[in-house]
Design an enzyme around this catalytic site. Structure first.
Site, PDB file in Angstrom:
ATOM      1  N   THR A  44     121.983  99.571  39.233  1.00  0.00           N
ATOM      2  CA  THR A  44     123.268  99.092  39.741  1.00  0.00           C
ATOM      3  C   THR A  44     123.294  99.132  41.264  1.00  0.00           C
ATOM      4  O   THR A  44     123.690  98.170  41.928  1.00  0.00           O
ATOM      5  CB  THR A  44     124.413  99.964  39.196  1.00  0.00           C
ATOM      6  OG1 THR A  44     124.368  99.965  37.775  1.00  0.00           O
ATOM      7  CG2 THR A  44     125.761  99.451  39.656  1.00  0.00           C
ATOM      8  N   TYR A 107     129.740  93.154  29.101  1.00  0.00           N
ATOM      9  CA  TYR A 107     130.522  91.936  28.893  1.00  0.00           C
ATOM     10  C   TYR A 107     130.687  91.556  27.423  1.00  0.00           C
ATOM     11  O   TYR A 107     131.790  91.302  26.972  1.00  0.00           O
ATOM     12  CB  TYR A 107     129.950  90.739  29.673  1.00  0.00           C
ATOM     13  CG  TYR A 107     130.832  89.508  29.552  1.00  0.00           C
ATOM     14  CD1 TYR A 107     132.011  89.424  30.280  1.00  0.00           C
ATOM     15  CD2 TYR A 107     130.515  88.470  28.680  1.00  0.00           C
ATOM     16  CE1 TYR A 107     132.848  88.327  30.146  1.00  0.00           C
ATOM     17  CE2 TYR A 107     131.343  87.370  28.536  1.00  0.00           C
ATOM     18  CZ  TYR A 107     132.508  87.307  29.276  1.00  0.00           C
ATOM     19  OH  TYR A 107     133.338  86.232  29.128  1.00  0.00           O
ATOM     20  N   TYR A 133     121.224 104.182  29.404  1.00  0.00           N
ATOM     21  CA  TYR A 133     122.142 104.298  30.538  1.00  0.00           C
ATOM     22  C   TYR A 133     123.542 103.939  30.062  1.00  0.00           C
ATOM     23  O   TYR A 133     123.825 102.786  29.753  1.00  0.00           O
ATOM     24  CB  TYR A 133     121.665 103.369  31.653  1.00  0.00           C
ATOM     25  CG  TYR A 133     122.528 103.260  32.896  1.00  0.00           C
ATOM     26  CD1 TYR A 133     123.522 104.177  33.193  1.00  0.00           C
ATOM     27  CD2 TYR A 133     122.318 102.214  33.802  1.00  0.00           C
ATOM     28  CE1 TYR A 133     124.288 104.063  34.341  1.00  0.00           C
ATOM     29  CE2 TYR A 133     123.074 102.093  34.953  1.00  0.00           C
ATOM     30  CZ  TYR A 133     124.053 103.021  35.216  1.00  0.00           C
ATOM     31  OH  TYR A 133     124.819 102.892  36.359  1.00  0.00           O
ATOM     32  N   ARG A 138     131.680 100.463  33.918  1.00  0.00           N
ATOM     33  CA  ARG A 138     131.193  99.138  34.308  1.00  0.00           C
ATOM     34  C   ARG A 138     130.979  98.223  33.105  1.00  0.00           C
ATOM     35  O   ARG A 138     131.193  97.021  33.195  1.00  0.00           O
ATOM     36  CB  ARG A 138     129.867  99.271  35.077  1.00  0.00           C
ATOM     37  CG  ARG A 138     130.040  99.750  36.503  1.00  0.00           C
ATOM     38  CD  ARG A 138     128.712  99.754  37.235  1.00  0.00           C
ATOM     39  NE  ARG A 138     128.878 100.146  38.617  1.00  0.00           N
ATOM     40  CZ  ARG A 138     129.098  99.311  39.632  1.00  0.00           C
ATOM     41  NH1 ARG A 138     129.169  98.021  39.414  1.00  0.00           N
ATOM     42  NH2 ARG A 138     129.235  99.753  40.863  1.00  0.00           N
ATOM     43  N   LYS A 161     120.816 108.405  30.975  1.00  0.00           N
ATOM     44  CA  LYS A 161     121.614 108.597  32.184  1.00  0.00           C
ATOM     45  C   LYS A 161     123.073 108.531  31.750  1.00  0.00           C
ATOM     46  O   LYS A 161     123.570 107.481  31.349  1.00  0.00           O
ATOM     47  CB  LYS A 161     121.316 107.510  33.215  1.00  0.00           C
ATOM     48  CG  LYS A 161     122.213 107.568  34.455  1.00  0.00           C
ATOM     49  CD  LYS A 161     121.936 106.397  35.388  1.00  0.00           C
ATOM     50  CE  LYS A 161     122.905 106.397  36.578  1.00  0.00           C
ATOM     51  NZ  LYS A 161     122.671 105.243  37.487  1.00  0.00           N
ATOM     52  N   ILE A 203     120.368 110.946  38.721  1.00  0.00           N
ATOM     53  CA  ILE A 203     120.092 109.592  39.204  1.00  0.00           C
ATOM     54  C   ILE A 203     121.213 109.268  40.179  1.00  0.00           C
ATOM     55  O   ILE A 203     122.325 108.946  39.795  1.00  0.00           O
ATOM     56  CB  ILE A 203     119.987 108.597  38.038  1.00  0.00           C
ATOM     57  CG1 ILE A 203     118.824 109.008  37.123  1.00  0.00           C
ATOM     58  CG2 ILE A 203     119.786 107.180  38.561  1.00  0.00           C
ATOM     59  CD1 ILE A 203     118.629 108.133  35.905  1.00  0.00           C
TER      60      ILE A 203
END
Length: 292
Positions: A44, A107, A133, A138, A161, A203
């Site tokens: 990202t 999405y 992740y 997001r 993550k 991270i």
């Protein structure tokens, strides 16, 4: 197992919007010299969403070549298309990455079963260590701990993550997953506490700006030295908040430009840091001892 401070590396760009390859090499050398334990390329923070497919693969290849085995390289290869994620993951393996980081599909809002089948398909298609992740802020889709537990039984899915910032949830993951499955923090403000609970690393966005301190805090936290880890982390706490006043990587890239690490260039639809936040980020840099 990859452990410690794993910088979510920014992707430097020239003023005309191309990848700044000399600056990228310089950033890599800077992190190795500063004690960063591993590099996450094109996540990202590396603007994966606005790089072309070929640029994405080229940045991974360059990072691997420049690092040249000195520290681990984790390649961001996630996508909301399973086919695309498989292809990117294969490219990362071919480039020599040590592992891949795969975000929950965004999405299209898959179900828990859809997430399981997505990650299972990638793991079965490409024989490389893979780190899940989960960043629901997001992706909207939120992978449950139970789904992670199903996936950790697949041999080359080696970690996650967790960017939820939820320590109760992170503790549950650490307690319920096998010892050889790594839980990494993806949330700088709570990273030290997660590592003290048994997390294997951070991270980190903040590591772009304060690599030595983030690495030191990670080492201390993983070793179980809570007081010392918190003491180091407190020195960079202003960055943990200041670098998120607008969506990542807007503030961190602006901050990196202020200390000469890259040009002040970011791709649309992201824009430069809003004027109203300049003083906030500058103060965070000053308060953390990064900029005089």
């Amino acid at each position: 197992m990859i452990t410690g401070s794993l910088v979510a590396l920014i992707t430097p760009m020239t003023q005309d919007g191309h990848i700044d390859k000399p600056k990228l090499d310089a950033l890599i050398e800077h992190h190795i010299a500063s004690g960063t334990h591993g590099i996450v390329a094109v996540g990202t923070t590396g603007e994966s969403a606005t790089l072309t497919y070929d640029e994405h693969a080229d940045v991974i290849r360059q990072v691997v070549q420049t690092v040249n085995g000195r520290i681990p390289v984790i390649a961001g290869t996630g996508a909301n298309s399973t086919h695309e994620a498989i292809d990117l993951t294969q490219r990362a393996k071919d480039a020599g990455a040590d592992a891949c980081l795969l975000v929950v599909p965004y999405y299209n809002r898959p179900t828990q079963e859809g997430m399981y089948q997505h990650f299972k398909a990638i793991a079965e298609a490409v024989d490389i260590p893979q780190i899940l992740y989960n960043v629901p802020g997001r992706t909207v889709a939120d992978m449950s701990n139970d789904t992670v537990l199903r996936l950790c039984g697949i041999a080359n899915i080696v970690g996650i993550k967790d960017a939820t910032g939820d320590l109760v949830r992170g503790k549950d993951l650490i307690e319920r997953t096998p010892d050889d499955f790594a839980v990494y923090s993806g949330d700088d403000p709570t990273a030290v506490d997660l590592m003290l609970l048994g997390g294997k690393g951070n991270i980190s966005v903040t590591a772009n700006i304060a690599p030595q301190a983030v690495a030191q805090a990670a080492e201390l936290a993983i070793a179980g030295d809570a007081d010392a880890a918190h003491k180091v982390d407190q020195t960079i706490a202003p960055l943990h908040s200041g670098l998120f006043v607008e969506p990542n990587p807007i503030p961190v890239k602006w901050a990196a430009a202020q200390i000469g690490l890259c040009e002040q260039k970011i791709r649309l639809p992201l824009t430069d840091l809003s004027d109203q936040y300049h003083e906030t980020v500058l103060k965070a840099l000053k308060d953390s001892g990064i900029k005089g």
